[in-house]
Design a protein around this motif. Sequence first.
Motif, short mmCIF file in Angstrom:
data_model
loop_
_atom_site.label_atom_id
_atom_site.label_comp_id
_atom_site.label_asym_id
_atom_site.label_seq_id
_atom_site.Cartn_x
_atom_site.Cartn_y
_atom_site.Cartn_z
N SER A 1 0.82 -1.20 0.00
CA SER A 1 0.00 0.00 0.00
C SER A 1 0.86 1.26 0.00
N VAL A 2 0.22 2.34 -0.35
CA VAL A 2 0.87 3.64 -0.24
C VAL A 2 -0.13 4.58 0.42
N THR A 3 0.35 5.39 1.34
CA THR A 3 -0.50 6.34 2.04
C THR A 3 0.05 7.74 1.87
N VAL A 4 -0.82 8.68 1.56
CA VAL A 4 -0.40 10.08 1.54
C VAL A 4 -1.39 10.86 2.40
N ALA A 5 -0.94 11.99 2.90
CA ALA A 5 -1.80 12.77 3.79
C ALA A 5 -1.64 14.25 3.51
N ILE A 6 -2.71 14.98 3.81
CA ILE A 6 -2.70 16.42 3.61
C ILE A 6 -3.69 17.03 4.59
N THR A 7 -3.48 18.28 4.95
CA THR A 7 -4.41 18.96 5.84
C THR A 7 -5.15 20.05 5.07
N ARG B 1 -7.40 16.47 8.59
CA ARG B 1 -6.30 15.69 8.04
C ARG B 1 -6.93 14.61 7.16
N GLU C 1 -5.15 6.03 1.70
CA GLU C 1 -4.36 4.81 1.50
C GLU C 1 -4.85 4.12 0.22
N LEU D 1 5.45 2.01 -5.99
CA LEU D 1 4.56 2.53 -4.95
C LEU D 1 4.88 3.98 -4.62
N THR D 2 6.18 4.32 -4.64
CA THR D 2 6.55 5.71 -4.37
C THR D 2 6.00 6.62 -5.46
N GLU E 1 -0.16 12.61 -4.19
CA GLU E 1 0.25 13.89 -3.59
C GLU E 1 -0.11 15.05 -4.51
N LEU F 1 -3.90 15.51 -4.28
CA LEU F 1 -4.38 16.13 -3.03
C LEU F 1 -3.93 17.58 -2.93
N THR F 2 -2.76 17.88 -3.50
CA THR F 2 -2.31 19.27 -3.51
C THR F 2 -3.27 20.11 -4.34
N ARG G 1 -6.39 20.70 -2.32
CA ARG G 1 -6.19 21.79 -1.35
C ARG G 1 -6.22 23.15 -2.04
#
Lengths: 157, 156
Positions: free
Chosen positions: A4-10, A111, A115, A138-139, A146, A149-150, A153
Amino acid sequence: MSASVTVAITLAVEPEEAFRLFTEEVDQWWQRGPQFRFRPKKHGTMRFEPGEGGRLVEVYDEAKGELYEVGRILVWKPGDRLVFEWCGPNYREGQVTEVDIRFKAKDTGTRILLEHRGWETLPPDHPARHGLDNRAFLTSQGGWWEEQLTALRALLG
Amino acid sequence: MAEKTGSAAAEVVPALFYDDPNAALDWLEQAFGFETCLRVTDDDGVIQHAELEHGNGRIMLGGSGWAEFPASPKTLGGRNTQCIHVQVKDVMAHYERAKAAGATIAAEPEDQFYGDKVYRAFDLEGHFWTFGQTMRVLSNADMEKASPGLKVEGKG
């Protein structure tokens, strides 16, 4: 466990609004072009059909019902969690990945933890991997999300 | 998530090696207040690569067994060849949180001659960290006065 790959953003909004932006406004933030859309030569509109059992689709011709189905929505909990299946255009039978997004309230907003898992269903020589080893592939998927999600935002200015 | 490239992005990004990167990621969030912004997990559920943020700073972490040179301080008798320093907004609160989560405190928070309050700690595998907060902004001359014998040059 699965690859899996997980990215996060606020996002500086409440979880309900973050969920609404993610789903209702999907075509606004989903990046365009062959790297992000599902049929490189056609311009479509990304859409979540709300609710469990709905789908994430890219619609090319509403009248003719021409669309690409990314996958079924498995969990639809506004302001909390969204899970949907993900099949790329070059996936075969039994090859399915899953996107699981959690919306968590925090003092500065929400947040979003996204995933994307189930990559073990794609064999090492799968064309979606572009010849990359698991880690590099995966990267690169992480980088893809990313960017997305950017852009999400950026809707907030 | 900080932009990876752009005016606000951290241009220097340290990467740390851990024998157990999964445990390290959870621990760094819990103890030091990092936030994971990217996590890459292989078929066995082992983290191959992760990126964590603290303010506008970023670190990477991964395993230790993928080549000859990466090693965790845990397997080096606790020796470190470098230290990561993090500037925090409330060093006492940070210290209490880290201590409660099991960080090994190497030096209690203490006022330094250059105006910061700093504490030192080892993480779960023995990586060495320092955390500081600027309490007083001092001129170079003030710092020299506070620590005779040192010449302070440049813009701190």
